[in-house]
Every structure is written in structure tokens, then in C-alpha cells.
Design an enzyme around this catalytic site. Structure first.
Site, PDB file in Angstrom:
ATOM      1  N   SER A  38       0.817  -1.214   0.000  1.00 48.33           N
ATOM      2  CA  SER A  38       0.000   0.000   0.000  1.00 48.33           C
ATOM      3  C   SER A  38       0.855   1.270   0.000  1.00 48.33           C
ATOM      4  O   SER A  38       0.358   2.342  -0.326  1.00 48.33           O
ATOM      5  CB  SER A  38      -0.919   0.017   1.233  1.00 48.33           C
ATOM      6  OG  SER A  38      -1.908  -0.984   1.107  1.00 48.33           O
ATOM      7  N   ILE A  83       3.203 -10.069  -8.868  1.00 48.86           N
ATOM      8  CA  ILE A  83       3.225  -9.512 -10.217  1.00 48.86           C
ATOM      9  C   ILE A  83       2.417 -10.411 -11.160  1.00 48.86           C
ATOM     10  O   ILE A  83       2.864 -11.505 -11.543  1.00 48.86           O
ATOM     11  CB  ILE A  83       4.681  -9.372 -10.724  1.00 48.86           C
ATOM     12  CG1 ILE A  83       5.521  -8.605  -9.696  1.00 48.86           C
ATOM     13  CG2 ILE A  83       4.690  -8.678 -12.080  1.00 48.86           C
ATOM     14  CD1 ILE A  83       5.006  -7.241  -9.298  1.00 48.86           C
ATOM     15  N   LEU A 103      -1.919   3.007 -12.254  1.00 39.60           N
ATOM     16  CA  LEU A 103      -2.892   2.317 -11.404  1.00 39.60           C
ATOM     17  C   LEU A 103      -4.284   2.915 -11.581  1.00 39.60           C
ATOM     18  O   LEU A 103      -5.285   2.196 -11.531  1.00 39.60           O
ATOM     19  CB  LEU A 103      -2.461   2.376  -9.939  1.00 39.60           C
ATOM     20  CG  LEU A 103      -1.159   1.612  -9.626  1.00 39.60           C
ATOM     21  CD1 LEU A 103      -0.810   1.744  -8.161  1.00 39.60           C
ATOM     22  CD2 LEU A 103      -1.281   0.141 -10.012  1.00 39.60           C
ATOM     23  N   GLU A 141      -4.492  -3.375  -6.462  1.00 32.71           N
ATOM     24  CA  GLU A 141      -4.771  -2.076  -7.099  1.00 32.71           C
ATOM     25  C   GLU A 141      -5.350  -1.078  -6.105  1.00 32.71           C
ATOM     26  O   GLU A 141      -6.309  -0.367  -6.392  1.00 32.71           O
ATOM     27  CB  GLU A 141      -5.739  -2.258  -8.267  1.00 32.71           C
ATOM     28  CG  GLU A 141      -5.206  -3.150  -9.355  1.00 32.71           C
ATOM     29  CD  GLU A 141      -4.285  -2.418 -10.305  1.00 32.71           C
ATOM     30  OE1 GLU A 141      -4.161  -1.193 -10.184  1.00 32.71           O
ATOM     31  OE2 GLU A 141      -3.687  -3.099 -11.149  1.00 32.71           O
ATOM     32  N   ASP A 186      -9.512  -0.699   1.838  1.00 34.70           N
ATOM     33  CA  ASP A 186      -9.257   0.241   2.936  1.00 34.70           C
ATOM     34  C   ASP A 186      -8.473   1.463   2.469  1.00 34.70           C
ATOM     35  O   ASP A 186      -8.765   2.592   2.887  1.00 34.70           O
ATOM     36  CB  ASP A 186      -8.487  -0.465   4.062  1.00 34.70           C
ATOM     37  CG  ASP A 186      -9.333  -1.537   4.734  1.00 34.70           C
ATOM     38  OD1 ASP A 186     -10.570  -1.504   4.558  1.00 34.70           O
ATOM     39  OD2 ASP A 186      -8.761  -2.402   5.432  1.00 34.70           O
TER      40      ASP A 186
END
Lengths: 249, 395
Positions: free
Chosen positions: B144, B169, B250, B374, B378
Site C-alpha cells: 500500500s 506480479i 494504477l 490495485e 481500505d
């Protein structure tokens, strides 16, 4: 090779059909329409023949309202070069539709005119052979395999218990059956290119038909099956039911 | 061209789509029905990505479909692109992930941050499936918090030397090319993060599949190891500039995931309705009971809400005003509702619901990954919290 494909917009075979308020037509609200699946064999065959020849032109004809433009563009997305919409309300009378298609294609110099063997909405099998008759061309129906050599077509038809092989000179009209090929999906680039391909809209007046649809009815709901048991023990009961309830023995 | 899956359209959603958008969706839907659905259950059990579908997907144009035609792509708008992701994930999140990574995480950064030469070299090969890409950002200790990554790129006289480890990955072990993010300056300086195009055959580059997954089993997930990987100067994506560059990638991928969530939810809802109407218990279909009807009503409601939310997101993306926070909201909402729907559908299916022959439990397990990758659910909450309050709660 210059090839024409005749295409009809029909309700999706998985669509839930509701009879319209007039009792003679289907209620189109919420129904998805697709190219007639048998016509997709015709499209694929036209594309494959052109690719094999390395040159030529493929043209799709459809008779119907403005919404048929979308159906034509599906064929253009698959790779057909251009489309012609014969714009009219349509008719339940295959002879009238065949007349209009024949008039539109007369003198266009097609080597081959392809149809689906039937349209899945009315199951008539009529328009292909009738169009051939109007154009004075030979016609082979329900073709499951074909080859073209030296200006003649050899076509195989699946008949009861076997295969019939026919041959005729080009130009000719063929109606296509399942098994002829595996229709391709349109590529994303094809879908994007379709809107840039020529699509002529030609209003046509249909002659008065001699057939009138009096009413449409959905088939009765199928009653549930019954499992009478398993294995040899179930046979007496099965025979009893077939004899006394179904009355088929 | 007819598919057995007819989607979900309770609010005439289709009337808001263009003819091309519908045509794109219907084509992908038919492809999924004909090519993916017959094999996906077995692939999942075997833990195998269906590689045999890679060329077909390329041929039809699924990779980087919203990138320009001049690079061999389809040049679709973002709504049509999103609908592709929806339909692929209706089949399986792993297949959608494959296409997302190839398009949004590999082709997008080359298009956005690459030189014209890099674009013309790589994009057509990635669009055609000749090259398969993966995206190396996440590390074992930096998920994160990607800005903390410790993979390094040291400039040499004739290029770059990369060292580091990447984890989680997608496509890692089958990729022929990796987009690797590394720090070119001080390890605390996230503004020194740059992207590199790394052919996976380069000496020092190794990958290994992560084993034992209970989710996304029809997708390859790998670790990448870079040990003194020497790259030429032109491996650098010249316009990549700090942590914001991978975050922009992203955003692209999350946009597709927002649509994908709807697809997975639709698949589960569709299965639940059909099963409910056919499964007889106490002499009537279970869908004839109030408890299952509440389940189905809740599912339908969430799907319809997500459709309109996501369509508007796509329209905003097409006019160029979409924000990352809007994407966070859609990814967070859609994947969460898909998780709920998958679980409820599995429960409605009773004992049959645990079999791979049905789809809901596969989606349920997949979506736990989608919920986590992704940007975890949270983290997206905290991104929205920051947008609402101006107070950053994750640092």
C-alpha cells in the site's frame, strides 16, 4: 469475385418473445435484435471466398426499417465492404421481399448471391430461391459445403441420410446452412471501421403481398417431465404410463 | 452472434450506450461464452492461465483497446474499453487481470511516458500479443506504500543497473517484457522513481510463480528478482517522473477494475436467478421464497447502481475530467458489492455452490484478490477520506 449477401434483422434466438397488442406481431420493446444466424454463415463464406481469391467485392443487402442499419453494420464490422438498406416497413410475404431484392441486385454483376437457408423469425426458407427465380439464376439451397472452380460452384447439401452434391455455373444463388463454416467475430478495429464504410439507404415500395398474417401465438408451456424410477424396476411403470397415460403404445 | 449470457439491464442502461459501445460489448460477451466459459472451471482447478486464448484476444484487439490506432490498437473510447473489462471479468477476474495488465499497466505507461521510438517499437508488439507484459511496482515490504520501494536503478556510463525484488506480479512468469519501477536517487526520495522497460530475457532478471493461491487461480502471479540487471540508456521511460507516474498507471487499471467488478457481479446474479428458478425445494423453486427474493433484489439494486456510477465515470474519462478519487470510489464500491453478491449467490446455490461447475464461488474467491489489489478497499477509503476532509490518515 463480386459477392452479395442478403441479411435479415431478427430477434435474438435467446430473447424472450412477447406477442404485441395487435396479436399479429411481436412486441419489440426490450428485445435484442441480431443478424439472422444463418445469414452469418453467408457473410463468413463471402469473406472467406474473397480472401481466398485475394480480390473482389462483398456487398450486404438488407430490407427493413432504419434499425436494420445496425444489423448491416455488424456485417461491415465482420469485413463486408459496403451495405445497402432497402428501406421499407418489410412484409411477411417472402415473394414481395424477393422481388425487391432481385430488383436491387439486377444488373449489379454479382458472381454469387448468398442467403441464409432461412430466417429464424419466420422459418420460411423462401426468399433465397424466389430471388434466384426472379433473377433467372440457378439456386442451390441449404449448402453445407461448397467449392468454386472454373466459373462453376460445387455444393453439398445434407439431405435425409446422406449428402447430395450439385453443381451449377456462376452466377448463382446459394442458401447457407450450419456447418458451412464458423462465422468470425468482428474485431474491435472492424467495429470502429464499420461506421466509415459506405451504407446506401434506398427507399423501396413493396408490392401488395398475397399473404396476410392472421395471428401469432406462443407455443404452450411444456409440462414438467416425470421420473418414474431407475433401472429395470422402472420399466413396467414406464410401459404402463406410455400405454395408459400418454397413449402412445 | 448471439450469447447465452444476456447481461443485466433493469434501467434501460443500453439506451445510454452508442451502437459501437454495444457492438463491442456484445462481441466480447460472445467470445467469452464461446471460448472462456467452456474451460475456465477446469483451468481454475488446475491453477492454469489459459495461454491458448492470448492470440485470439490479440486478434480481436483486446489489449490496449483504448490506445490510438497508429500503434496497432483499436482506438476505442473509455466506455467501450470499460465494457470489454466488464465482459472479461464476467468470465473470470484472472482473464480480465491479464488484459488489464497488458493494456493499462504496460502499454499505457509506454504510451504516456515513453519516447516515440519506444511507442512504435513496443506498442504494436504488445497489441498483437507477440510480447506479453507485466508491471513491477509492488515489493515484499511495500504494498500500500509504493513510494517506499527499495528497488534501485543506478546510472552507469552506458545505461542503467537495476537491483531489487518485486512481488504479486500478474503475468510475471510468462511476460517477455516488464515495466519496472525503481529509485534512481536517494532511497527516501520517491520523486526519483522512474520506469524502465526490461526485457525479461536480460541477464540477472528471474521470475518465479507464487504457489498456493486460493484466489485468481487461472492467472499467473509471480515474484521478480533483479540482480545487477544491465540495461541500455533507452530502457528508461523518459517522461516518467516520481511516484505519480506509476500511480497514474494504477488509475487506468482501477478504472477497468471498476467495470470488471460489475461483470463478476452480473455473472453471479445471473447464476443465482437461474439456479433459484430451477432448484426445487419443498415442492417449489427456491426463488419462490421471500428469503431468496430479498437476496436477488439486493443484488440487482447494487448492480444497477454500479452501472450508472461507472458509466458516468467513463464519460468523465472520455472528456478528460475524471479524477483519481472518482476512480477510487468506483473501484471501492464495485468490487465490494461484487464480493457481497458473489458470496450471497454462492449461498443461494447451496451445496452446488461450492462446485467449480458453477461460477459464483470462483468469482467469490477471485474477488478477494481484486478487493486487495490495485489499492486495497481500505486504502481507497482513506483516499476518499483525504478528499473529503483534507486530512491524510494513512501516513
Amino acid at each position: 469475385m463480386k459477392i452479395a449477401v442478403c441479411l435479415k434483422r431478427v430477434p435474438d434466438t435467446t430473447a424472450k418473445i412477447v406477442v404485441g397488442g395487435d396479436g399479429k406481431s411481436i412486441d419489440e420493446a426490450g428485445v435484442k435484435f441480431v443478424p439472422n444466424p444463418f445469414d452469418e454463415y453467408a457473410i463468413e463464406e463471402a469473406l472467406a471466398l474473397k480472401e481466398k481469391a485475394g480480390a473482389g467485392e462483398t456487398v450486404v443487402y438488407s430490407l427493413g426499417g432504419d434499425s436494420s442499419q445496425e444489423t448491416i453494420r455488424t456485417a461491415l464490422a465482420m469485413g463486408i465492404d459496403r451495405g445497402v438498406l432497402l428501406k421499407t416497413e418489410g412484409s411477411a410475404d417472402g415473394l414481395v421481399v424477393a422481388r425487391a431484392l432481385a430488383d436491387a441486385m439486377e444488373g449489379e454483376g454479382f458472381d454469387l448471391i448468398l442467403f441464409g437457408k432461412l430466417a429464424v423469425d419466420d422459418n420460411n426458407y423462401q426468399v433465397g430461391p424466389m430471388t434466384a427465380e426472379f433473377l433467372g439464376l440457378p439456386c442451390v439451397t441449404t449448402v453445407a459445403h461448397l467449392s468454386i472452380e472454373d466459373g462453376a460452384v460445387t455444393a453439398e447439401r445434407e439431405i435425409e441420410g446422406g449428402v447430395e452434391v450439385s453443381t451449377c455455373r456462376l452466377p448463382a444463388v446459394l442458401t447457407c446452412d450450419k456447418g458451412l463454416n464458423e462465422p468470425r467475430l468482428p474485431k474491435l478495429k472492424g467495429i470502429m471501421a464499420a461506421k466509415k464504410k459506405p451504407l446506401d439507404v434506398k427507399p423501396v415500395e413493396l408490392a401488395a403481398g398475397s399473404i396476410e398474417v392472421l395471428g401469432l401465438e406462443l407455443p404452450p408451456a411444456r409440462s414438467e417431465g416425470k421420473i418414474v424410477g431407475e433401472g429395470p424396476d422402472a420399466v413396467p411403470e414406464l410401459i404402463n404410463l406410455l400405454r395408459n397415460e400418454a397413449k402412445v403404445l | 452472434m448471439s450469447s447465452t449470457f444476456s447481461g443485466v439491464d433493469f434501467y434501460n442502461f443500453d439506451s445510454l450506450l452508442s451502437e459501437e459501445e454495444r457492438a463491442v460489448r456484445d462481441m466480447v460477451r460472445t467470445w467469452v461464452d464461446e471460448n472462456l466459459m467452456p474451460i475456465i472451471g477446469q483451468c481454475y482447478i488446475e491453477g492454469r492461465f489459459p495461454k491458448e486464448l492470448i492470440p485470439q484476444m490479440a486478434e480481436l484487439g483486446f489489449y490496449g483497446a483504448n490506445l490510438p490506432e497508429e500503434y496497432g490498437c483499436a482506438g476505442l473510447n473509455n466506455v467501450a474499453y470499460g465494457l470489454i473489462m466488464q465482459e472479461l471479468e464476467r468470465g473470470d477476474s484472472g482473464i480480465r487481470s491479464f488484459a488489464s495488465v497488458q493494456g493499462a499497466l504496460v502499454m499505457y505507461p509506454i504510451h504516456a511516458f515513453g519516447s516515440e521510438e519506444q511507442r512504435t517499437t513496443w506498442l504494436p508488439r504488445l497489441a498483437s500479443g507477440e510480447d506479453i507484459g507485466c508491471f513491477g511496482l509492488t515489493e515484499p515490504d511495500f504494498g500500500s506504500n509504493p513510494a517506499g520501494l527499495i528497488t534501485t536503478a543506478k546510472e552507469t556510463d552506458d545505461g542503467w543497473v537495476l537491483n531489487g525484488t518485486k512481488m504479486w506480479i500478474t503475468n510475471g512468469s510468462q511476460a517477455t517484457v516488464a515495466i519496472v519501477w525503481a529509485k534512481t536517487g536517494d532511497i527516501d526520495d520517491s520523486s526519483s522513481i522512474r520506469g524502465f522497460i526490461v526485457p525479461t530475457g536480460t541477464p540477472g532478471f528471474t521470475s518465479k510463480d507464487q504457489k498456493g493461491k486460493l484466489s485468481l487461480r487461472a492467472s499467473d502471479t509471480s515474484e521478480l528478482h533483479l540482480e545487477d540487471v544491465h540495461l541500455p540508456q533507452d530502457a528508461l521511460l523518459p517522461d516518467s517522473d516520481g511516484i505519480k507516474s506509476p500511480l497514474m498507471c494504477l488509475t487506468q487499471a482501477r478504472y477497468g477494475i471498476a467495470w470488471g467488478g460489475i461483470g463478476a457481479a452480473m455473472a453471479c446474479y445471473d447464476e443465482a436467478v437461474s439456479y433459484g428458478l430451477n432448484r426445487i425445494m419443498f415442492d417449489k423453486p427456491i426463488a419462490h421464497t421471500q428469503i431468496q427474493q430479498v437476496r436477488l433484489a439486493d443484488m440487482l439494486t447494487e448492480i444497477v447502481k454500479a452501472q450508472f456510477l461507472t458509466l458516468q465515470l467513463g464519460r468523465l474519462k472520455d472528456i478528460g475530467t475524471m479524477t483519481p478519487e472518482q476512480v477510487s470510489l468506483a473501484k471501492r464500491n464495485n468490487v465490494n458489492m461484487a464480493c457481497d453478491i458473489a458470496r450471497e449467490a454462492r449461498r443461494l446455490l447451496g451445496a452446488n455452490g461450492i462446485l467449480a461447475e458453477y461460477h459464483s464461488m470462483r468469482h467469490m474467491a477471485n474477488l478477494e484478490s481484486v478487493y486487495t489489489y490495485e489499492g486495497t478497499h481500505d486504502m481507497h477509503s482513506l483516499i476518499l477520506g483525504l478528499a473529503i476532509t483534507g486530512k491524510q490518515a494513512f501516513r
